[in-house]
Each structure stands twice: as structure tokens, then as C-alpha cells.
Design a protein around this motif. Sequence first.
Motif, mmCIF file in Angstrom:
data_model
loop_
_atom_site.group_PDB
_atom_site.id
_atom_site.type_symbol
_atom_site.label_atom_id
_atom_site.label_comp_id
_atom_site.label_asym_id
_atom_site.label_seq_id
_atom_site.Cartn_x
_atom_site.Cartn_y
_atom_site.Cartn_z
ATOM 1 N N PHE A 78 7.704 6.834 -6.600
ATOM 2 C CA PHE A 78 6.504 6.010 -6.790
ATOM 3 C C PHE A 78 6.863 4.540 -7.000
ATOM 4 O O PHE A 78 6.132 3.663 -6.551
ATOM 5 N N ASP A 107 7.745 3.285 -3.536
ATOM 6 C CA ASP A 107 6.568 3.252 -2.673
ATOM 7 C C ASP A 107 5.929 1.865 -2.652
ATOM 8 O O ASP A 107 5.284 1.497 -1.681
ATOM 9 N N SER A 145 -0.718 3.063 -5.536
ATOM 10 C CA SER A 145 -0.882 4.455 -5.976
ATOM 11 C C SER A 145 -0.500 4.556 -7.450
ATOM 12 O O SER A 145 0.518 4.014 -7.870
ATOM 13 N N GLU A 146 -1.349 5.254 -8.189
ATOM 14 C CA GLU A 146 -1.119 5.445 -9.618
ATOM 15 C C GLU A 146 -1.165 6.936 -9.935
ATOM 16 O O GLU A 146 -2.218 7.571 -9.820
ATOM 17 N N PRO A 147 -0.014 7.505 -10.314
ATOM 18 C CA PRO A 147 -0.019 8.920 -10.718
ATOM 19 C C PRO A 147 -0.925 9.129 -11.928
ATOM 20 O O PRO A 147 -0.847 8.375 -12.905
ATOM 21 N N ALA A 167 -2.298 11.451 -7.497
ATOM 22 C CA ALA A 167 -2.255 9.996 -7.619
ATOM 23 C C ALA A 167 -3.556 9.403 -7.101
ATOM 24 O O ALA A 167 -4.133 9.889 -6.123
ATOM 25 N N TYR A 217 0.439 15.020 -4.204
ATOM 26 C CA TYR A 217 1.812 14.890 -3.723
ATOM 27 C C TYR A 217 2.551 16.133 -4.197
ATOM 28 O O TYR A 217 2.792 16.303 -5.391
#
Length: 108
Positions: free
Chosen positions: A13, A16, A61-63, A77, A92
Motif C-alpha cells: 500500500f 502503491d 487507497s486507504e485500507p 480499501a 484485496y
Amino acid sequence: MVLPLPKPIAEYFAADATDGTAVAQCFTPDAVVVDEKQEHRGRDAIARWKTEASAKYDYVSEPIAIDDQGGRIVVTAHLTGNFPGSPVDLRYDFTLAGDAIARLEIVP
């Protein structure tokens, strides 16, 4: 809130947000990524996939959730950006091999 992610997934992440080469280094040499029903096998193909996606869309993108499913780790995410359907929550589905990702499938 920052989720406690396994090291290879946290590195994915973080990478990314940078570039395809950095993302590809999070994977085993023969890893597979499945995204938008397309399979990308090996680090070179994974780097191309990420580079092309980044050239096409800007996103963050934020988990937001993690679920260990015994051999697979599923991270949800929240993605926002300039792509059709934004914002969206994606799953994911990671399979790890040691300190690297062996397989990743991204699905809505």
C-alpha cells in the motif's frame, strides 16, 4: 485509523502511492495479480500493470478493514480518485510467501 497490516501488505500500500517498479518489488518473482479480470504474472508484468493503471487514473487507497482467512489475508480499501465509480471499496485478497506477496486478487 491506521490498520496493523502484515509487513508485505503495508509495503504494497505504501508503494502503491509511488510507481510500478516499487509495487512489483513487494511480490515474489513469479507472483500473480488479478485485477479487472486480467492476470499479470511475474514482477515485470506487475510493474507494467501498476504503471499503466497509474498513468490512466489518479487515486488514493486507504485500507479500512483486514480479515485473516487462514492462508489468505483480505484487506478492504476505500479508493477515491478520477476513475469511473469513484469512490469505491475494493477487496484485496493477498496470499503471502514469507516476506513477499505471492498472489493478489482485487475485486469490488
